[in-house]
Design a protein around this motif. Structure first.
Motif, PDB file in Angstrom:
ATOM      1  N   UNK A   1     -49.966  11.014 115.595  1.00 34.65           N
ATOM      2  CA  UNK A   1     -51.440  10.957 115.393  1.00 34.65           C
ATOM      3  C   UNK A   1     -51.919  11.932 116.080  1.00 34.65           C
ATOM      4  N   UNK A   2     -53.210  12.151 115.912  1.00 34.43           N
ATOM      5  CA  UNK A   2     -53.918  13.266 116.538  1.00 34.43           C
ATOM      6  C   UNK A   2     -53.990  12.956 118.161  1.00 34.43           C
ATOM      7  N   UNK A   3     -54.057  11.840 118.476  1.00 35.45           N
ATOM      8  CA  UNK A   3     -54.080  11.686 120.106  1.00 35.45           C
ATOM      9  C   UNK A   3     -52.709  11.910 120.537  1.00 35.45           C
ATOM     10  N   UNK A   4     -51.813  12.005 119.773  1.00 35.26           N
ATOM     11  CA  UNK A   4     -50.361  12.220 120.635  1.00 35.26           C
ATOM     12  C   UNK A   4     -50.213  13.736 120.581  1.00 35.26           C
ATOM     13  N   UNK A   5     -50.702  14.314 119.596  1.00 31.16           N
ATOM     14  CA  UNK A   5     -50.479  15.754 119.558  1.00 31.16           C
ATOM     15  C   UNK A   5     -51.414  16.639 120.610  1.00 31.16           C
ATOM     16  N   UNK A   6     -52.479  15.792 120.675  1.00 29.26           N
ATOM     17  CA  UNK A   6     -53.633  16.296 121.911  1.00 29.26           C
ATOM     18  C   UNK A   6     -53.050  16.031 123.212  1.00 29.26           C
ATOM     19  N   UNK A   7     -52.393  14.831 123.471  1.00 24.32           N
ATOM     20  CA  UNK A   7     -51.786  14.821 124.841  1.00 24.32           C
ATOM     21  C   UNK A   7     -50.686  15.627 125.164  1.00 24.32           C
ATOM     22  N   UNK A   8     -49.650  16.038 123.916  1.00 25.95           N
ATOM     23  CA  UNK A   8     -48.651  17.009 124.157  1.00 25.95           C
ATOM     24  C   UNK A   8     -49.172  18.454 124.529  1.00 25.95           C
ATOM     25  N   UNK A   9     -50.325  18.710 123.971  1.00 27.48           N
ATOM     26  CA  UNK A   9     -50.858  20.049 124.376  1.00 27.48           C
ATOM     27  C   UNK A   9     -51.492  20.099 125.904  1.00 27.48           C
ATOM     28  N   UNK A  10     -51.929  18.940 126.292  1.00 30.30           N
ATOM     29  CA  UNK A  10     -52.610  19.085 127.546  1.00 30.30           C
ATOM     30  C   UNK A  10     -51.992  19.825 128.704  1.00 30.30           C
ATOM     31  N   UNK A  11     -50.458  19.296 128.923  1.00 28.84           N
ATOM     32  CA  UNK A  11     -49.760  19.822 130.157  1.00 28.84           C
ATOM     33  C   UNK A  11     -48.889  20.835 129.852  1.00 28.84           C
ATOM     34  N   UNK A  12     -48.494  20.939 128.453  1.00 30.40           N
ATOM     35  CA  UNK A  12     -47.459  22.099 128.212  1.00 30.40           C
ATOM     36  C   UNK A  12     -48.385  23.363 127.673  1.00 30.40           C
ATOM     37  N   UNK A  13     -49.614  23.305 127.351  1.00 30.29           N
ATOM     38  CA  UNK A  13     -50.327  24.405 127.085  1.00 30.29           C
ATOM     39  C   UNK A  13     -51.779  24.575 127.589  1.00 30.29           C
ATOM     40  N   UNK A  14     -52.552  23.537 127.538  1.00 30.19           N
ATOM     41  CA  UNK A  14     -53.967  23.921 128.012  1.00 30.19           C
ATOM     42  C   UNK A  14     -54.145  24.079 129.182  1.00 30.19           C
ATOM     43  N   UNK A  15     -53.624  23.107 130.162  1.00 30.19           N
ATOM     44  CA  UNK A  15     -54.056  23.400 131.580  1.00 30.19           C
ATOM     45  C   UNK A  15     -53.072  24.551 131.992  1.00 30.19           C
ATOM     46  N   UNK A  16     -51.943  24.424 131.684  1.00 29.32           N
ATOM     47  CA  UNK A  16     -51.260  25.649 132.151  1.00 29.32           C
ATOM     48  C   UNK A  16     -51.689  27.093 131.615  1.00 29.32           C
ATOM     49  N   UNK A  17     -51.948  26.990 130.453  1.00 30.57           N
ATOM     50  CA  UNK A  17     -52.655  28.465 130.002  1.00 30.57           C
ATOM     51  C   UNK A  17     -53.700  28.866 130.740  1.00 30.57           C
ATOM     52  N   UNK A  18     -54.616  27.826 131.159  1.00 30.00           N
ATOM     53  CA  UNK A  18     -55.791  28.252 131.498  1.00 30.00           C
ATOM     54  C   UNK A  18     -55.435  28.747 133.103  1.00 30.00           C
ATOM     55  N   UNK A  19     -54.257  28.147 133.806  1.00 27.93           N
ATOM     56  CA  UNK A  19     -54.005  28.490 135.232  1.00 27.93           C
ATOM     57  C   UNK A  19     -53.384  29.899 134.920  1.00 27.93           C
ATOM     58  N   UNK A  20     -52.466  30.199 133.987  1.00 29.66           N
ATOM     59  CA  UNK A  20     -51.758  31.358 133.840  1.00 29.66           C
ATOM     60  C   UNK A  20     -52.488  32.320 133.486  1.00 29.66           C
ATOM     61  N   UNK A  21     -53.746  32.243 132.866  1.00 30.43           N
ATOM     62  CA  UNK A  21     -54.459  33.328 132.233  1.00 30.43           C
ATOM     63  C   UNK A  21     -55.166  34.089 133.575  1.00 30.43           C
TER      64      UNK A  21
END
Length: 813
Positions: free
Chosen positions: A629-649
């Motif tokens: 469901x959308x909430x599950x793909x949303x949390x999947x992106x939180x700590x594998x992409x969203x927050x890490x990507x911001x820090x790495x950028x």
């Protein structure tokens, strides 16, 4: 100079022209308006897609599954804040570094901002000044203007009374004044550049690469999206609400919602960081461009050495008048120069008591001739210039001058000539009178800066109009290897010139057109060339170089054509610009790897589920729902992409920029995404193989598939974050720990639709995930690093520690 009859506008006349709108209101070059920034960050294609999907999810009544809609706000707000910060920084620096024309008005002559010039203003000109508006010449004294940046004509144009001058051209010799006839958007240069001079990301190689990646993603999205919509709506038979949620759950992760945002943030943050070091970036692509540079051509005077000089010695030559007479000549020449260069200012500082002679003729300094002169009637005709140009190089005086130059001194010859200095055949016969030795201080931070470039395999070429021996001596003091060459011996053929440039480090007696030819010759070998300079003789080379870097204290013309202006005149700022470029390019590559990996596994999973649905329909059996469901793909992106990507950028990155950005990202992201998608689908199938397809079985199957996906995705993050430092390792560890917490806390299990209670499925999911992580690890070891070497697991020590230590200037406006 011709006698002046123009006294300039009165305050009342200026006020009337301002009221009539006859002002030089050219739009700011630096930034787009605040409204443009807001519109560009809110009205995006990705925000529109997410808004439609969010509306559809809300219609099902499941608010928690609409959590991804926060991305619309985050994308817009973060992008706007970062760009507005960059806008504020750029505008502050642009005011500091702005060319200020010398405007003559009834109350006197003073410097004004270009925007304060009005129609009919009288503007005075001198060597290095840029023509800021169109006009007609009122006064001139050997006034020569270079219009090559507008017309392409290489030779300077001699201007007479009533000749026109065009904005965007610059003075190479002489002096004069002109009346403004066209201002603002009516001026020639403004008409040419208004649409292209705004600072944007449009010409960025990095942005071009990301646009290509987005095109690639679009081609994947269309078939995968249509297929998953059809199968979830017409073959799964689970009710419209679940069908809609599962469809949106498949579509949301396909959209790389943060990739463009992270790129904008990285660029904007780079602008702000460099702004703190008083570095004005007039074109954003210059940040990444300088990171790709492998040859730096540096002008000596004013760049490697300080602009200000001082007289170190005065050597009277044989059969010359007594020393007091020589001093009178030097004091007069310095006092009678309306726009003295650094050499004349040094002489004027040393000899302050001119005898008051009357000037009968004058000749301004020109880079092509290397001399200037003044005639004083019965007191003689005098010239100041380069000994090796004015004299036979085999003469005793020329050898004396060369010996002084070998110690790093700038040597000028004072000579008496038999012709008035404005004669067509001037200077005529030159009688050497004295040698003036000028001392130039090497900037204290230059040596360390050059050492940094050497460590980064960036070659440095010193290019100067000074004597080659003197230039070579300065190069030697700075620790540069290689010989110095007199540019009068340079070949004109591009290929031969490129070969010669490979063999020498320092070049003297370089004419402006030769500087441009040298830049082009280096580029012909595939080099990315940066040119640094501060004088009008550097303008052509600055314009043709891949990256032009001007000193803040340099001529207005050099600052106008450069992409980067070092407002504090510190050559040592360049490594920080290189560092910011590397940070942007390297970090955006990491971020792109994460986002594209997510898109690839989302598309692949959608295709596999879609094919299953078509097969099931053909066989007349029930097809699989999309696992998330959308909430599950949303949390999947939180700590594998969203927050890490911001820090790495925004993280430090000292990897040298390389070409092939798109190829490298695809080579990394496609295999990783394929592994993640295949492993997730395999685990999902296994869960249904052992289950009965009840609602609880469906939740457990989705949970196990999500566990597999997260194990692989966290490992992809672990690979992308390499080479490790302590904080990168901590980032990966915290990301994994966050998911352990989410799957362990009953409240998050309930809110996010998770059920890891089936031990067999959870164990199987972990095993499959670890197998996928192992494949990701194996793929990483087979790939080369961006620089072409072997992959590095650990950082060997950041180059940041080797950057020159310079004081960060804080300028308030």
């Amino acid at each position: 100079m011709t006698p002046s009859l123009a006294t300039g506008l009165t305050d009342a006349e200026v006020a009337q022209r301002i009221a009539d709108g006859e002002v030089n209101d050219v739009p700011s070059r630096a930034t787009r308006s605040a409204s443009d920034i807001v519109r560009a960050n809110v009205c995006t294609r990705i925000n529109a897609i997410l808004a439609v999907l969010f509306t559809i999810v809300i219609a099902t009544g499941s608010l928690i599954n609409g959590l991804f809609g926060l991305l619309i706000i985050v994308n817009s707000v973060v992008g706007m804040v970062q760009e507005l910060r960059a806008k504020k920084t750029l505008e502050r620096l642009a005011i500091i570094g702005q060319t200020k024309p010398l405007v003559r008005r009834a109350k006197g002559t003073r410097e004004l901002l270009p925007s304060e010039v009005v129609l009919d203003d009288i503007i005075e000109l001198g060597p290095g000044d840029q023509v800021v508006v169109d006009g007609v010449v009122l006064e001139q004294s050997d006034l020569e203007i270079d219009e090559s940046l507008l017309s392409g004509e290489a030779d300077p144009v001699m201007k007479r009374i009533d000749d026109t001058v065009m904005s965007g051209s610059f003075v190479v010799a002489g002096a004069g004044a002109y009346r403004a006839t066209k201002v603002g958007r009516d001026a020639y240069a403004a008409r040419l550049t208004e649409e292209t001079s705004k600072l944007t990301l449009a010409r960025s190689d990095l942005r071009a690469g990301i646009n290509r990646i987005l095109q690639f993603i679009t081609y994947l999205l269309i078939p995968a999206g249509l297929l998953i919509i059809y199968t979830q709506m017409f073959t799964a038979h689970v009710g419209w609400q679940q069908s809609v949620l599962r469809t949106v759950g498949a579509l949301v992760p396909m959209v790389p919602e943060g990739l463009v945002l992270m790129t904008s943030i990285a660029f904007a943050a780079g602008v702000v960081r460099l702004g703190r070091r008083q570095c004005l970036v007039q074109e954003l692509p210059a940040i990444e461009g300088l990171a790709r540079v492998n040859v730096v051509c540096a002008d000596k005077t004013g760049t490697l050495t300080e602009s200000r000089m001082q007289v170190a010695a005065l050597q009277r030559l044989d059969s010359a008048p007594d020393k007091e007479a020589i001093i009178d000549v030097l004091a007069s020449v310095a006092a009678d120069d309306p726009r003295p260069n650094a050499s004349i200012r040094a002489i004027g500082d040393a000899y302050r008591n001119p005898p008051g002679w009357t000037v009968t003729a004058s000749a301004p300094f020109k880079s092509a001739t290397k001399w200037s002169g003044v005639s004083y009637g019965e007191h003689g005709n005098w010239i100041l210039g380069a000994p090796d140009v004015l004299l036979d190089q085999s003469s005793a005086v020329a050898k004396q001058a060369e010996a002084a130059g070998s110690q790093g001194l700038r040597v000028l010859l004072l000579g008496s000539v038999d012709l008035p200095v404005d004669h067509l055949n001037a200077p005529g016969h030159v009688v050497p009178v004295a040698l003036i030795m000028l001392e130039q201080r090497v900037r204290p931070d230059v040596r360390e800066t050059l050492e940094y470039f050497a460590e980064q395999h960036v070659s440095v070429k010193i290019i100067s109009g000074d004597n080659a021996v003197s230039v070579g001596a300065v190069a030697s003091k700075l620790g540069l290897d290689g010989e110095a060459l007199d540019a009068r011996n340079l070949p004109t053929d591009v290929e031969e010139l490129a070969k010669t440039l490979d063999n020498y480090t320092a070049f003297g007696r370089v004419r402006p057109e030769q500087k441009r030819a040298m830049v082009r010759a280096l580029q012909s070998r595939g080099n990315v060339v940066a040119m640094t300079g501060d004088g009008v003789n550097d303008v052509l080379a600055l314009k043709d170089a891949d990256i032009g870097v001007a000193m803040g204290a340099g001529s207005p013309a050099s600052r106008a054509v450069a992409q980067i202006v070092l407002l504090d005149n510190k050559f040592a700022t360049l490594p920080y610009v290189v560092g910011e470029g590397r940070r942007v390019i390297g970090n955006i590559e990491r971020v792109a790897n994460l986002f594209l990996t997510k898109t690839v596994y989302s598309v692949l999973l959608a295709l596999l589920i879609g094919v299953n649905g078509l097969t099931a329909k053909a066989l007349g059996i029930r097809s699989l729902m999309f696992p998330f469901e959308p909430i599950q793909v949303t949390i999947a992106a939180w700590f594998t992409i969203g927050i890490p990507a911001f820090i790495l950028s925004l993280a430090p990155n000292d990897e040298r920029a390389q070409s092939g950005f798109v190829r490298r990202v695809i080579v990394v992201a496609v295999p990783n995404g394929a592994v993640a998608g295949s492993a997730t689908f395999g685990c999902y199938l296994l869960a249904f193989w052992v289950g009965e397809a009840t609602p609880i079985d469906q939740m457990q199957a989705s949970t196990s598939a999500l566990i597999t996906l997260l194990v692989v995705a966290v490992w992809v993050l672990a690979v992308v974050a390499r080479p490790y430092s302590w904080w990168r390792l901590a980032l990966v560890a915290l990301s994994g720990a966050a998911y352990v917490a989410i799957f362990s806390i009953p409240w998050t299990q309930h809110e996010f639709g998770l059920d890891p209670s089936n031990v067999e499925l959870t164990a199987a999911a972990l095993v499959i995930g670890l197998l996928g992580a192992g494949i990701v690890e194996a793929v990483w070891w087979t790939q080369s690093s961006p620089s072409g070497g072997r992959p590095r697991l650990w950082r060997s020590g950041p180059n940041r520690k080797r950057l020159p230590k310079i004081e960060i200037a804080r300028t308030r406006t």
